[in-house]
Write a protein that holds these residues in place. Structure first.
Motif, PDB file in Angstrom:
ATOM      1  N   MET A 157       0.848  -1.201   0.000  1.00 19.70           N
ATOM      2  CA  MET A 157       0.000   0.000   0.000  1.00 19.70           C
ATOM      3  C   MET A 157       0.879   1.245   0.000  1.00 19.70           C
ATOM      4  N   ASP A 158       0.506   2.229  -0.795  1.00 24.16           N
ATOM      5  CA  ASP A 158       1.345   3.415  -0.947  1.00 24.16           C
ATOM      6  C   ASP A 158       1.003   4.518   0.041  1.00 24.16           C
ATOM      7  N   TYR A 159       0.128   4.211   1.017  1.00 30.04           N
ATOM      8  CA  TYR A 159      -0.172   5.194   2.055  1.00 30.04           C
ATOM      9  C   TYR A 159      -0.460   4.478   3.373  1.00 30.04           C
ATOM     10  N   GLN A 160      -0.377   5.248   4.457  1.00 30.98           N
ATOM     11  CA  GLN A 160      -0.612   4.737   5.800  1.00 30.98           C
ATOM     12  C   GLN A 160      -1.840   5.427   6.393  1.00 30.98           C
ATOM     13  N   VAL A 161      -2.464   4.765   7.368  1.00 33.34           N
ATOM     14  CA  VAL A 161      -3.684   5.287   7.986  1.00 33.34           C
ATOM     15  C   VAL A 161      -3.470   5.439   9.487  1.00 33.34           C
ATOM     16  N   LEU A 162      -3.914   6.575  10.030  1.00 30.15           N
ATOM     17  CA  LEU A 162      -4.034   6.731  11.474  1.00 30.15           C
ATOM     18  C   LEU A 162      -5.419   7.293  11.753  1.00 30.15           C
ATOM     19  N   GLU A 163      -5.985   6.888  12.871  1.00 25.24           N
ATOM     20  CA  GLU A 163      -7.347   7.313  13.158  1.00 25.24           C
ATOM     21  C   GLU A 163      -7.651   7.236  14.643  1.00 25.24           C
ATOM     22  N   ASN A 164      -8.692   7.985  15.025  1.00 26.44           N
ATOM     23  CA  ASN A 164      -9.253   7.901  16.368  1.00 26.44           C
ATOM     24  C   ASN A 164     -10.769   8.039  16.226  1.00 26.44           C
ATOM     25  N   ASP A 165     -11.469   8.356  17.289  1.00 25.38           N
ATOM     26  CA  ASP A 165     -12.925   8.450  17.219  1.00 25.38           C
ATOM     27  C   ASP A 165     -13.407   9.636  16.389  1.00 25.38           C
ATOM     28  N   GLU A 166     -12.539  10.642  16.215  1.00 25.08           N
ATOM     29  CA  GLU A 166     -12.942  11.880  15.541  1.00 25.08           C
ATOM     30  C   GLU A 166     -12.540  11.931  14.069  1.00 25.08           C
ATOM     31  N   LEU A 167     -11.311  11.495  13.772  1.00 23.30           N
ATOM     32  CA  LEU A 167     -10.740  11.712  12.442  1.00 23.30           C
ATOM     33  C   LEU A 167     -10.082  10.454  11.885  1.00 23.30           C
ATOM     34  N   LYS A 168     -10.090  10.350  10.571  1.00 18.06           N
ATOM     35  CA  LYS A 168      -9.297   9.350   9.863  1.00 18.06           C
ATOM     36  C   LYS A 168      -8.350  10.087   8.932  1.00 18.06           C
ATOM     37  N   VAL A 169      -7.060   9.794   9.050  1.00 13.60           N
ATOM     38  CA  VAL A 169      -6.019  10.487   8.294  1.00 13.60           C
ATOM     39  C   VAL A 169      -5.271   9.475   7.431  1.00 13.60           C
ATOM     40  N   GLU A 170      -5.035   9.829   6.170  1.00 16.47           N
ATOM     41  CA  GLU A 170      -4.232   9.017   5.270  1.00 16.47           C
ATOM     42  C   GLU A 170      -2.989   9.806   4.867  1.00 16.47           C
ATOM     43  N   VAL A 171      -1.828   9.139   4.935  1.00 21.85           N
ATOM     44  CA  VAL A 171      -0.547   9.789   4.642  1.00 21.85           C
ATOM     45  C   VAL A 171       0.196   8.959   3.601  1.00 21.85           C
ATOM     46  N   LEU A 172       0.583   9.590   2.519  1.00 22.00           N
ATOM     47  CA  LEU A 172       1.323   8.904   1.463  1.00 22.00           C
ATOM     48  C   LEU A 172       2.743   8.581   1.903  1.00 22.00           C
ATOM     49  N   ASN A 173       3.254   7.426   1.460  1.00 21.48           N
ATOM     50  CA  ASN A 173       4.672   7.129   1.677  1.00 21.48           C
ATOM     51  C   ASN A 173       5.539   8.107   0.876  1.00 21.48           C
ATOM     52  N   LYS A 174       5.091   8.465  -0.317  1.00 19.87           N
ATOM     53  CA  LYS A 174       5.813   9.445  -1.120  1.00 19.87           C
ATOM     54  C   LYS A 174       5.655  10.828  -0.503  1.00 19.87           C
ATOM     55  N   GLY A 175       6.759  11.391  -0.087  1.00 23.24           N
ATOM     56  CA  GLY A 175       6.753  12.730   0.474  1.00 23.24           C
ATOM     57  C   GLY A 175       6.223  12.847   1.880  1.00 23.24           C
ATOM     58  N   ALA A 176       5.814  11.716   2.505  1.00 22.30           N
ATOM     59  CA  ALA A 176       5.158  11.755   3.818  1.00 22.30           C
ATOM     60  C   ALA A 176       4.004  12.757   3.800  1.00 22.30           C
ATOM     61  N   GLU A 177       3.305  12.805   2.678  1.00 20.96           N
ATOM     62  CA  GLU A 177       2.302  13.838   2.404  1.00 20.96           C
ATOM     63  C   GLU A 177       0.911  13.394   2.846  1.00 20.96           C
ATOM     64  N   ALA A 234      12.290  16.623  -1.042  1.00 22.50           N
ATOM     65  CA  ALA A 234      11.698  15.641  -0.127  1.00 22.50           C
ATOM     66  C   ALA A 234      10.280  15.260  -0.532  1.00 22.50           C
ATOM     67  N   ARG A 235       9.541  16.186  -1.116  1.00 25.43           N
ATOM     68  CA  ARG A 235       8.148  15.922  -1.485  1.00 25.43           C
ATOM     69  C   ARG A 235       8.015  14.845  -2.555  1.00 25.43           C
ATOM     70  N   ASP A 236       9.120  14.562  -3.272  1.00 28.70           N
ATOM     71  CA  ASP A 236       9.088  13.562  -4.341  1.00 28.70           C
ATOM     72  C   ASP A 236       9.841  12.282  -3.992  1.00 28.70           C
ATOM     73  N   ARG A 237      10.269  12.145  -2.749  1.00 25.31           N
ATOM     74  CA  ARG A 237      10.990  10.948  -2.316  1.00 25.31           C
ATOM     75  C   ARG A 237      10.091  10.057  -1.467  1.00 25.31           C
ATOM     76  N   VAL A 238      10.349   8.773  -1.512  1.00 23.99           N
ATOM     77  CA  VAL A 238       9.580   7.817  -0.706  1.00 23.99           C
ATOM     78  C   VAL A 238      10.206   7.704   0.682  1.00 23.99           C
ATOM     79  N   PHE A 239       9.397   7.948   1.698  1.00 26.24           N
ATOM     80  CA  PHE A 239       9.819   7.821   3.090  1.00 26.24           C
ATOM     81  C   PHE A 239       9.553   6.396   3.575  1.00 26.24           C
ATOM     82  N   SER A 240      10.294   6.001   4.589  1.00 24.51           N
ATOM     83  CA  SER A 240      10.055   4.699   5.222  1.00 24.51           C
ATOM     84  C   SER A 240       9.287   4.897   6.523  1.00 24.51           C
ATOM     85  N   VAL A 241       8.452   3.938   6.858  1.00 23.75           N
ATOM     86  CA  VAL A 241       7.690   4.008   8.108  1.00 23.75           C
ATOM     87  C   VAL A 241       8.612   3.621   9.257  1.00 23.75           C
ATOM     88  N   SER A 242       8.805   4.531  10.193  1.00 26.99           N
ATOM     89  CA  SER A 242       9.699   4.256  11.323  1.00 26.99           C
ATOM     90  C   SER A 242       8.952   3.983  12.618  1.00 26.99           C
TER      91      SER A 242
END
Length: 293
Positions: free
Chosen positions: A1-21, A77-85
């Motif tokens: 998957m090219d993006y990561q998800v974080l969420e709580n009771d209020e919000l769901k956020v999706e963040v791309l691996n590319k650029g950590a955007e 940085a906006r065009d580079r792929v970040f790693s999940v740490s």
């Protein structure tokens, strides 16, 4: 998957691996999507991270230690792929390090980590920049460029909103040239703290203020309770941008630790306006908070 998800009771956020955007911030209560969805008709990004420069360099290059390096607007940085740490349900960290390609245009050994943390209806964003070199001072700028859908609901229009600064105080405003370089010789002071969202507001390009100290910036309307609120303390510049003259349904609110070149810049990176300096093995930290109503 090219993006990561974080969420709580209020919000769901999706963040791309590319650029950590950030690609999406959606309310779980009513489905409101706050982040611009990158329609290429107007602007094909969502919320790029600007590093190791903010804005544009004069002639798209800089010099350091008698060498000249190319660098396009807002850096690489906006065009580079970040790693999940690090990743939890409601938090995420992504990291980018120097490599052979980056060293050709940015001669520093660095580690850039972007941390996202959800707390109720707020997203906290932290920047951590490390100088990995044993004996060389590192120079850099970093900043945010998130675009927000506007209007935020179906009952309002773009022009129903306004941007409001607090605390009320005099701030310096820096106009830009057509090439988006700073007219530092035309810097002015303004006590205005409220800016209606009109198309003509952007007819000279991006708006830039100096924002020293604790700052709150609110995007809101008297016709809806929907709003986006920024809080930050150590990001000394703020940019505001929407494409002109298009009727683009979004606006970018951009806190920065750094700024573009002035039109009369000498091109020397270590003398650049707004540049940050990191001693060998040292670390820089900055953060801002976005609250979604």
């Amino acid at each position: 998957m090219d993006y990561q998800v974080l969420e709580n009771d209020e919000l769901k956020v999706e963040v791309l691996n590319k650029g950590a955007e950030i690609k999406s911030i959606r309310s779980k209560k009513d489905g409101t999507e706050y982040i611009w969805q990158a329609d290429g008709k107007f602007w094909s990004r969502h919320a790029p991270i600007l590093f190791p420069i903010v804005g544009k360099l004069k002639d798209d290059r800089y010099s350091l230690n008698d060498q000249t390096y190319p660098m396009s607007q807002h850096g690489f940085a906006r065009d580079r792929v970040f790693s999940v740490s690090q990743q939890e349900t409601d938090s995420l960290s992504l990291t980018l390090k120097d490599d052979v390609a980056s060293l050709d245009i940015y001669p520093f050994s660095f580690e850039l980590t972007i941390e996202y943390k959800l707390i109720e209806n707020s997203l906290i964003v932290r920047y951590l920049v490390k100088n990995r070199d044993e004996n060389k001072t590192m120079y850099f700028a970093i900043g945010a460029h998130p675009g927000f859908n506007l209007p935020l609901d179906n009952q309002t229009t773009f022009e129903d909103y306004y941007l409001e600064f607090s605390p009320k105080q005099t701030r310096k405003f820096i106009p830009v040239t057509e090439e988006v370089l700073l007219k530092t010789d035309q810097l002015s002071e303004t006590s205005e703290n409220k800016y209606p969202m009109t198309r003509d507001l952007f007819d000279k390009g991006v708006l830039i203020w100096e924002t020293p100290g604790n700052t709150r910036v609110e995007l809101k309307s008297k016709k809806t309770s929907k709003a986006v609120v920024f809080d930050y303390g150590n990001m000394p510049y703020l940019g505001l941008w929407s494409p002109y003259p298009q009727d683009a349904p979004f606006v970018c609110i951009e806190p920065w630790c750094g700024v573009a070149d002035s039109y009369d810049s000498n091109g020397k990176y270590d003398e650049k306006l707004g540049i940050n300096r990191l001693a060998p093995k040292d670390e820089f930290k900055s953060c801002y908070q976005m609250t979604f109503k």
